[in-house]
Motif scaffolding. Structure first.
Motif, mmCIF file in Angstrom:
data_model
loop_
_atom_site.group_PDB
_atom_site.id
_atom_site.type_symbol
_atom_site.label_atom_id
_atom_site.label_comp_id
_atom_site.label_asym_id
_atom_site.label_seq_id
_atom_site.Cartn_x
_atom_site.Cartn_y
_atom_site.Cartn_z
ATOM 1 N N ILE A 6 -14.453 48.420 -3.185
ATOM 2 C CA ILE A 6 -13.366 49.141 -3.852
ATOM 3 C C ILE A 6 -13.898 50.335 -4.617
ATOM 4 O O ILE A 6 -15.001 50.318 -5.164
ATOM 5 N N ASP A 7 -13.104 51.371 -4.619
ATOM 6 C CA ASP A 7 -13.414 52.592 -5.354
ATOM 7 C C ASP A 7 -12.381 52.676 -6.462
ATOM 8 O O ASP A 7 -11.227 53.024 -6.214
ATOM 9 N N GLY A 8 -12.785 52.321 -7.677
ATOM 10 C CA GLY A 8 -11.797 52.186 -8.737
ATOM 11 C C GLY A 8 -10.887 51.026 -8.384
ATOM 12 O O GLY A 8 -11.341 49.906 -8.245
ATOM 13 N N GLU A 9 -9.612 51.340 -8.182
ATOM 14 C CA GLU A 9 -8.699 50.276 -7.774
ATOM 15 C C GLU A 9 -8.280 50.431 -6.327
ATOM 16 O O GLU A 9 -7.361 49.785 -5.865
ATOM 17 N N ARG A 10 -8.935 51.339 -5.615
ATOM 18 C CA ARG A 10 -8.522 51.620 -4.249
ATOM 19 C C ARG A 10 -9.432 50.879 -3.275
ATOM 20 O O ARG A 10 -10.653 50.880 -3.433
ATOM 21 N N VAL A 11 -8.845 50.253 -2.296
ATOM 22 C CA VAL A 11 -9.631 49.483 -1.336
ATOM 23 C C VAL A 11 -10.209 50.430 -0.290
ATOM 24 O O VAL A 11 -9.482 51.189 0.350
ATOM 25 N N VAL A 12 -11.535 50.409 -0.155
ATOM 26 C CA VAL A 12 -12.183 51.272 0.821
ATOM 27 C C VAL A 12 -12.359 50.525 2.140
ATOM 28 O O VAL A 12 -12.116 51.055 3.210
ATOM 29 N N SER A 13 -12.807 49.281 2.047
ATOM 30 C CA SER A 13 -12.934 48.480 3.262
ATOM 31 C C SER A 13 -12.916 47.018 2.852
ATOM 32 O O SER A 13 -13.096 46.692 1.679
ATOM 33 N N THR A 14 -12.687 46.164 3.808
ATOM 34 C CA THR A 14 -12.708 44.745 3.500
ATOM 35 C C THR A 14 -13.107 43.963 4.732
ATOM 36 O O THR A 14 -12.898 44.412 5.850
ATOM 37 N N GLU A 15 -13.753 42.840 4.488
ATOM 38 C CA GLU A 15 -14.038 41.954 5.608
ATOM 39 C C GLU A 15 -13.597 40.556 5.220
ATOM 40 O O GLU A 15 -14.007 40.016 4.194
ATOM 41 N N GLN A 16 -12.727 39.971 6.062
ATOM 42 C CA GLN A 16 -12.243 38.630 5.768
ATOM 43 C C GLN A 16 -13.241 37.620 6.333
ATOM 44 O O GLN A 16 -13.844 37.877 7.363
ATOM 45 N N SER A 17 -13.403 36.516 5.637
ATOM 46 C CA SER A 17 -14.088 35.410 6.303
ATOM 47 C C SER A 17 -13.187 34.193 6.208
ATOM 48 O O SER A 17 -12.590 33.928 5.177
#
Lengths: 408, 166
Positions: A40-51
């Motif tokens: 996350i960049d501040g409160e913004r989601v840049v990328s995510t990976e679910q497991s």
């Protein structure tokens, strides 16, 4: 600038402008066992990976050594917010595979139970979306009415959450008068509650601003990601298994399939609400049809399949043939026909499919569950990237992810 | 024109000849097989020309007795417009279970292929992220293969002591 010259930092740590956040596996905001490793960049989601896989219980392997009736309790534990649909889906798969003719009255009773389950499923999902946007009231308010649904289950099969309701061929017993009284009570009270629930949220400024335009997906992308159920319909594709491949006499019932347009959290909410209205109307129609049976027809609650439907207890004690069937069923000594079948029902989350392969043995050679959650959860990064972290939480609940179904 | 199981079969045979075979209709769904090298061509043809734009399900099956074709990958495709399904099976030997990934055609194939890899060890060539999904990463076997035993229900080593109740 000479800053930092006396602090030794790891290589690259100054340049890294994003933060890694572990959301889950157990977190109050995820409503289930989900882990997301987010950048996350501040409160913004840049990328995510679910497991996923935290509660994987090897259902498909378990099913390979169980008789058909022993698999029903496994299906309870898929989407446990609407267990009866899973149970019925499995029974219908078996009945189609064994070519069992089901009496109409059983079909309509099943429709009643399945639509009650759909209401309780959508009710949880929508009220949880409310909780995640900061409105707890709706959730607490509608819980009482889910309780009414659970009381009906209790009256029919004896249990509430993991129901194991029905048998291959019909129901374990006829619906009692109490069950119908409770159903009438529910049908009387629930529409007012749903109306009030809608007036709390649908045109609520805060709720609209939180949900509109977040977690949206186009129809093409939704289809590519294998969305089904309310999530696909919110994106504008009117695919519903009840209409496309009717089962349990859904073709005798009039209902519409609500669709959205943008596929965002708000549309998913609206589609689920509209489906609850449809479910109420479906239950009413099915109940009318159930009441129209007279005489001995009104007593039918199962088909005549001695190989799979347990005989009455008094017959088991007094009748040799019934005793033999009882023994054969319980010990699982009935051979299945050879062949394979794919059969699907419209679950709470979408197309719940059962792919059964039999080699002529007593247990399935292979049983695969098509779990809608597992397939559409892949789209989660695409839905939330670029958005706020708080919207990611709302998106997760509005997808109606159920860990039990996801991990199987 | 409307598609039926017969017209689908005719079109497939016209396009691929003897590369598609074993046609049958189980419970209303047209099933057929294709060689592993042809799977993407067949799926792309079904997608582009016959409108099967939805991948309903992808899973593996293990037939230990079919020598040279022990692992089978099954695709269920759905044409929403005509509301018709087909089932495509790809058989590969257990010693070299290589299948081309369908994840470039369907995003949904990504996890379903990971699941199939996880349970059957199918190596999906070209998959962007082929690693275990439901089982732990350290696992060194493929549990849905038939060689992996089901639990013996008469086992006695699972006594109370193992569950802290001894």
């Amino acid at each position: 600038m000479e800053a930092h010259h006396n602090i030794i930092l790891p290589e690259g740590s100054i340049e890294k402008t994003t933060t890694t956040l572990n959301l889950g596996p157990t977190h109050p905001a995820t409503h289930g066992v989900f882990q997301n490793i987010m950048e996350i960049d501040g409160e913004r989601v840049v990328s995510t990976e679910q497991s996923v896989g935290f509660i994987h219980r090897a259902f498909e392997k378990l099913a390979e050594r169980r008789n058909l009736y022993q698999i029903t309790p496994i299906t309870d534990r898929l989407n446990y917010c609407s267990s009866p649909i899973n149970n019925m889906g499995w029974h219908i798969t078996c009945e189609r595979f064994l070519k069992v003719e089901i009496p109409k009255r059983v079909d309509y009773l099943r429709i009643i139970i399945m639509e009650l389950a759909r209401i309780s499923d959508h009710l949880i999902c929508n009220s949880i979306v409310g909780v995640d946007t900061g409105a707890y009231t709706g959730f607490l308010y509608v819980m009482q009415y889910r309780e009414l649904i659970y009381e009906i289950y209790e009256e029919v099969c004896g249990s509430r959450l993991t129901t194991n309701i029905g048998r291959i061929g019909g129901f374990e017993r006829n619906f009692s008068n109490t069950a119908f009284t409770k159903l009438e009570k529910f049908l009387n009270e629930y529409p007012k509650v749903l109306k009030e629930f809608e007036s709390l949220f649908t045109r609520n400024r805060i709720f609209m601003e939180r949900t509109q335009g977040t977690g949206g997906i186009s129809a093409e992308r939704a289809m590519s990601y294998g969305f089904t159920g309310p999530n696909l319909r919110a994106a504008g594709v009117d695919y519903d298994v009840r209409v496309a491949n009717p089962y349990s006499s859904y073709q005798d019932i009039n209902f519409t399939v609500p669709v959205g347009s943008t596929g965002d959290n708000y549309d998913r909410f609206l589609v689920r609400n509209a489906e609850m209205w449809q479910s109420i109307s479906i239950i009413k129609q099915a109940y009318e049809k159930v009441q129209s049976f007279k005489g001995t027809e009104a007593e039918i609650f199962h088909a005549d399949v001695p190989e799979y439907y347990l005989p009455k207890k008094e017959d088991v004690y007094n009748n040799m043939e019934a005793l033999i069937w009882h023994f054969k069923i319980i010990m699982g000594e009935v051979e299945l026909p050879k062949g394979q079948i794919y059969s699907a029902v419209e679950g709470g989350n979408g197309e719940l499919g059962f792919y059964l392969i039999s080699d002529g043995g007593r247990t399935p050679f292979r049983l695969h569950f098509r779990r809608p959650c597992f397939i559409y959860y892949q789209a989660y990064p695409e839905l939330i990237t670029g958005g706020m972290l708080s919207d990611a939480v709302v998106t997760m609940s509005s997808l109606n992810l159920i860990a039990g179904e996801l991990d199987a | 024109m409307s598609l039926t199981n017969t017209t689908i079969q005719e079109k497939l045979v016209e396009k691929f000849g003897d590369q598609v075979f074993q046609f049958s209709t189980d419970s209303g769904i047209l099933s057929f097989e294709a060689p592993a090298a042809q799977n993407l061509k067949v799926i792309q043809f079904l997608y582009d020309d016959l409108g099967f734009t939805f991948l309903t399900d992808l899973c593996g099956v293990n037939y230990p007795d079919q020598t040279g074709a022990e692992i089978v990958v099954v695709y269920h495709l759905h044409n929403f417009v005509q509301n018709i399904r087909v089932r495509l099976s790809i058989a590969v030997p257990v010693t070299q279970p290589d299948v081309f990934t369908a994840s470039k055609i369907f995003e949904s194939a990504n996890w379903m292929e990971r699941e199939t890899y996880d349970f059957f060890g199918v190596n999906f060539i070209g998959h962007p992220n082929l690693k275990r999904i439901l089982n732990v990463d350290e696992m060194d076997y493929f549990p849905l293969r038939k060689e992996f035993p089901l639990e013996d229900q008469t086992r006695i080593d699972k006594d109370d002591e193992m569950f802290g109740r001894g």
